[in-house]
Design a protein around this motif. Sequence first.
Motif, PDB file in Angstrom:
ATOM      1  N   LYS A   1       1.218  14.685  26.845  1.00  0.00           N
ATOM      2  CA  LYS A   1       0.381  15.844  27.168  1.00  0.00           C
ATOM      3  C   LYS A   1       0.457  16.182  28.650  1.00  0.00           C
ATOM      4  O   LYS A   1       0.458  17.355  29.033  1.00  0.00           O
ATOM      5  N   ARG A   2       0.545  15.138  29.491  1.00  0.00           N
ATOM      6  CA  ARG A   2       0.670  15.389  30.930  1.00  0.00           C
ATOM      7  C   ARG A   2       1.997  16.100  31.242  1.00  0.00           C
ATOM      8  O   ARG A   2       2.033  17.053  32.033  1.00  0.00           O
ATOM      9  N   VAL A   3       3.069  15.623  30.628  1.00  0.00           N
ATOM     10  CA  VAL A   3       4.377  16.243  30.858  1.00  0.00           C
ATOM     11  C   VAL A   3       4.369  17.691  30.379  1.00  0.00           C
ATOM     12  O   VAL A   3       4.900  18.587  31.044  1.00  0.00           O
ATOM     13  N   LEU A   4       3.762  17.952  29.236  1.00  0.00           N
ATOM     14  CA  LEU A   4       3.687  19.314  28.707  1.00  0.00           C
ATOM     15  C   LEU A   4       2.902  20.239  29.639  1.00  0.00           C
ATOM     16  O   LEU A   4       3.135  21.449  29.653  1.00  0.00           O
ATOM     17  N   ASN A   5       2.003  19.659  30.427  1.00  0.00           N
ATOM     18  CA  ASN A   5       1.244  20.447  31.408  1.00  0.00           C
ATOM     19  C   ASN A   5       1.952  20.525  32.757  1.00  0.00           C
ATOM     20  O   ASN A   5       1.381  21.020  33.737  1.00  0.00           O
ATOM     21  N   GLY A   6       3.190  20.009  32.806  1.00  0.00           N
ATOM     22  CA  GLY A   6       3.939  20.044  34.062  1.00  0.00           C
ATOM     23  C   GLY A   6       3.525  18.978  35.051  1.00  0.00           C
ATOM     24  O   GLY A   6       3.808  19.084  36.248  1.00  0.00           O
ATOM     25  N   GLU A   7       2.859  17.931  34.574  1.00  0.00           N
ATOM     26  CA  GLU A   7       2.382  16.861  35.447  1.00  0.00           C
ATOM     27  C   GLU A   7       3.243  15.605  35.282  1.00  0.00           C
ATOM     28  O   GLU A   7       3.906  15.424  34.268  1.00  0.00           O
ATOM     29  N   GLN A   8       3.192  14.753  36.286  1.00  0.00           N
ATOM     30  CA  GLN A   8       3.906  13.482  36.199  1.00  0.00           C
ATOM     31  C   GLN A   8       3.167  12.526  35.256  1.00  0.00           C
ATOM     32  O   GLN A   8       1.939  12.554  35.180  1.00  0.00           O
ATOM     33  N   PRO A   9       3.911  11.662  34.556  1.00  0.00           N
ATOM     34  CA  PRO A   9       3.228  10.624  33.767  1.00  0.00           C
ATOM     35  C   PRO A   9       2.544   9.637  34.701  1.00  0.00           C
ATOM     36  O   PRO A   9       3.023   9.362  35.796  1.00  0.00           O
ATOM     37  N   LEU A  10       1.416   9.083  34.260  1.00  0.00           N
ATOM     38  CA  LEU A  10       0.690   8.124  35.086  1.00  0.00           C
ATOM     39  C   LEU A  10       1.426   6.793  35.199  1.00  0.00           C
ATOM     40  O   LEU A  10       1.459   6.177  36.247  1.00  0.00           O
ATOM     41  N   VAL A  11       1.975   6.349  34.095  1.00  0.00           N
ATOM     42  CA  VAL A  11       2.598   5.029  33.921  1.00  0.00           C
ATOM     43  C   VAL A  11       1.519   3.943  33.994  1.00  0.00           C
ATOM     44  O   VAL A  11       1.251   3.248  33.028  1.00  0.00           O
ATOM     45  N   LYS A  12       0.888   3.793  35.158  1.00  0.00           N
ATOM     46  CA  LYS A  12      -0.214   2.843  35.274  1.00  0.00           C
ATOM     47  C   LYS A  12      -1.528   3.553  34.961  1.00  0.00           C
ATOM     48  O   LYS A  12      -1.858   4.569  35.571  1.00  0.00           O
ATOM     49  N   PHE A  13      -2.258   3.004  33.999  1.00  0.00           N
ATOM     50  CA  PHE A  13      -3.550   3.573  33.632  1.00  0.00           C
ATOM     51  C   PHE A  13      -4.637   2.890  34.468  1.00  0.00           C
ATOM     52  O   PHE A  13      -4.901   1.697  34.312  1.00  0.00           O
ATOM     53  N   GLY A  14      -5.233   3.660  35.369  1.00  0.00           N
ATOM     54  CA  GLY A  14      -6.304   3.124  36.193  1.00  0.00           C
ATOM     55  C   GLY A  14      -7.614   3.086  35.432  1.00  0.00           C
ATOM     56  O   GLY A  14      -7.709   3.540  34.280  1.00  0.00           O
ATOM     57  N   ASP A  15      -8.625   2.531  36.063  1.00  0.00           N
ATOM     58  CA  ASP A  15      -9.938   2.451  35.427  1.00  0.00           C
ATOM     59  C   ASP A  15     -10.405   3.850  35.033  1.00  0.00           C
ATOM     60  O   ASP A  15     -10.337   4.795  35.822  1.00  0.00           O
ATOM     61  N   GLY A  16     -10.853   3.961  33.793  1.00  0.00           N
ATOM     62  CA  GLY A  16     -11.316   5.254  33.313  1.00  0.00           C
ATOM     63  C   GLY A  16     -11.309   5.308  31.803  1.00  0.00           C
ATOM     64  O   GLY A  16     -11.024   4.310  31.115  1.00  0.00           O
ATOM     65  N   ALA A  17     -11.610   6.484  31.272  1.00  0.00           N
ATOM     66  CA  ALA A  17     -11.792   6.646  29.827  1.00  0.00           C
ATOM     67  C   ALA A  17     -10.512   6.348  29.040  1.00  0.00           C
ATOM     68  O   ALA A  17     -10.569   5.715  27.973  1.00  0.00           O
ATOM     69  N   GLU A  18      -9.357   6.800  29.551  1.00  0.00           N
ATOM     70  CA  GLU A  18      -8.110   6.588  28.814  1.00  0.00           C
ATOM     71  C   GLU A  18      -7.797   5.100  28.687  1.00  0.00           C
ATOM     72  O   GLU A  18      -7.469   4.614  27.600  1.00  0.00           O
ATOM     73  N   ARG A  19      -7.870   4.380  29.790  1.00  0.00           N
ATOM     74  CA  ARG A  19      -7.565   2.946  29.761  1.00  0.00           C
ATOM     75  C   ARG A  19      -8.563   2.201  28.880  1.00  0.00           C
ATOM     76  O   ARG A  19      -8.188   1.318  28.087  1.00  0.00           O
ATOM     77  N   ASP A  20      -9.839   2.543  28.992  1.00  0.00           N
ATOM     78  CA  ASP A  20     -10.855   1.891  28.163  1.00  0.00           C
ATOM     79  C   ASP A  20     -10.553   2.101  26.683  1.00  0.00           C
ATOM     80  O   ASP A  20     -10.646   1.159  25.878  1.00  0.00           O
ATOM     81  N   PHE A  21     -10.195   3.326  26.324  1.00  0.00           N
ATOM     82  CA  PHE A  21      -9.884   3.658  24.934  1.00  0.00           C
ATOM     83  C   PHE A  21      -8.691   2.844  24.434  1.00  0.00           C
ATOM     84  O   PHE A  21      -8.730   2.268  23.332  1.00  0.00           O
ATOM     85  N   LEU A  22      -7.635   2.753  25.248  1.00  0.00           N
ATOM     86  CA  LEU A  22      -6.426   2.022  24.846  1.00  0.00           C
ATOM     87  C   LEU A  22      -6.710   0.528  24.684  1.00  0.00           C
ATOM     88  O   LEU A  22      -6.241  -0.100  23.727  1.00  0.00           O
ATOM     89  N   LEU A  23      -7.496  -0.036  25.595  1.00  0.00           N
ATOM     90  CA  LEU A  23      -7.814  -1.461  25.493  1.00  0.00           C
ATOM     91  C   LEU A  23      -8.732  -1.749  24.307  1.00  0.00           C
ATOM     92  O   LEU A  23      -8.657  -2.824  23.696  1.00  0.00           O
ATOM     93  N   GLN A  24      -9.589  -0.790  23.965  1.00  0.00           N
ATOM     94  CA  GLN A  24     -10.446  -0.958  22.782  1.00  0.00           C
ATOM     95  C   GLN A  24      -9.615  -0.981  21.506  1.00  0.00           C
ATOM     96  O   GLN A  24      -9.925  -1.728  20.568  1.00  0.00           O
ATOM     97  N   ILE A  25      -8.559  -0.171  21.467  1.00  0.00           N
ATOM     98  CA  ILE A  25      -7.648  -0.197  20.312  1.00  0.00           C
ATOM     99  C   ILE A  25      -6.942  -1.546  20.247  1.00  0.00           C
ATOM    100  O   ILE A  25      -6.883  -2.204  19.200  1.00  0.00           O
ATOM    101  N   LYS A  26      -6.418  -1.979  21.373  1.00  0.00           N
ATOM    102  CA  LYS A  26      -5.616  -3.198  21.428  1.00  0.00           C
ATOM    103  C   LYS A  26      -6.432  -4.439  21.087  1.00  0.00           C
ATOM    104  O   LYS A  26      -5.947  -5.370  20.427  1.00  0.00           O
ATOM    105  N   SER A  27      -7.685  -4.458  21.533  1.00  0.00           N
ATOM    106  CA  SER A  27      -8.540  -5.631  21.305  1.00  0.00           C
ATOM    107  C   SER A  27      -9.145  -5.662  19.912  1.00  0.00           C
ATOM    108  O   SER A  27      -9.636  -6.706  19.472  1.00  0.00           O
ATOM    109  N   GLY A  28      -9.124  -4.537  19.225  1.00  0.00           N
ATOM    110  CA  GLY A  28      -9.740  -4.471  17.902  1.00  0.00           C
ATOM    111  C   GLY A  28     -11.172  -3.997  17.945  1.00  0.00           C
ATOM    112  O   GLY A  28     -11.848  -3.935  16.908  1.00  0.00           O
ATOM    113  N   GLU A  29     -11.651  -3.658  19.129  1.00  0.00           N
ATOM    114  CA  GLU A  29     -13.013  -3.132  19.245  1.00  0.00           C
ATOM    115  C   GLU A  29     -13.149  -1.836  18.454  1.00  0.00           C
ATOM    116  O   GLU A  29     -14.213  -1.552  17.888  1.00  0.00           O
ATOM    117  N   ILE A  30     -12.060  -1.061  18.424  1.00  0.00           N
ATOM    118  CA  ILE A  30     -11.976   0.078  17.508  1.00  0.00           C
ATOM    119  C   ILE A  30     -11.170  -0.398  16.305  1.00  0.00           C
ATOM    120  O   ILE A  30      -9.986  -0.715  16.430  1.00  0.00           O
TER     121      ILE A  30
END
Length: 287
Positions: free
Chosen positions: A168-197
């Motif tokens: 989605k970032r690339v489609l908006n003409g933005e660079q990919p983050l690669v590293k996910f800093g503290d925030g909603a996206e990283r929290d969401f991804l870690l919740q998936i990985k841990s099984g919290e979701i």
Amino acid sequence: MAKQHGENFMQSCGASGDVLVVCPTGSTLYNLTTKISDEDWFGMYAVSLRDIMMFEHKPKLKLKDESSDTMFTELEHGCSLILGCKTKVMETLFADHLGEDKLYESPQWKLLKAQRNKFLTKSMASEYVGFIKGQLRDLRTMKPDTDENAYKMRKKHCHIHRLAFECKRVLNGEQPLVKFGDGAERDFLLQIKSGEIPLETIKPQTDDLCKQLDEAVANCNLPVVGEWHHQWVTWWLFKIRQGQAERWLAEGLPEPVWKGPQMYLPEDESGGKKSKKNNKGAKQAVD
């Protein structure tokens, strides 16, 4: 140091040449590690020009070691990965957050990195979607019948959503983050990985992603990888090979000295010492 890791790895694989880039990949790169995460490495190298020119052995286009989770690709194959906007190479190009202990970038790699924004294309977004589709195909053959399998499925769902954020970032003409800093996206991804979701909760969201992104890529106005990209990567490849050739020539290329048995022409089987009788007969024949 990352460079030393790359050189040691190449030596262990019996390969020689110039290390162009060494970078971690996977969870370490994305800042999504957990207690059981391992460390994977990706790199690119230019095989020794001597190996190419002297026909001593066929250069290896890929080096892989499962025990150290390290994979290197040779420059020739790497150029095709760059032009194909393959995610692993693109992520390495946009990895700015790592220190020298984790990231080595040669001067040649930095030449390519200076052009990285020109690869923010429809082709790059399409590659993200293609990777997501591959992960979805894998998920359809998997079952959470053991803790290990359930974890592998959660990892794939995590990767899919990570790739979707980047796409989605690339489609908006933005660079990919690669590293996910503290925030909603990283929290969401870690919740998936841990099984919290739970898997049953995340699965419907994952299934919808591919269709949404397919439509977004089809309707985007970004350019595709085209003639300029091919010309520039070809120039980059040539510059690297040219540099290798210049270094090799500077070392000196003495003409090889024959060390085998003395060789004679067929008409001179006597060892090069013709008798006077034979010489005289030859002279009379000429007269």
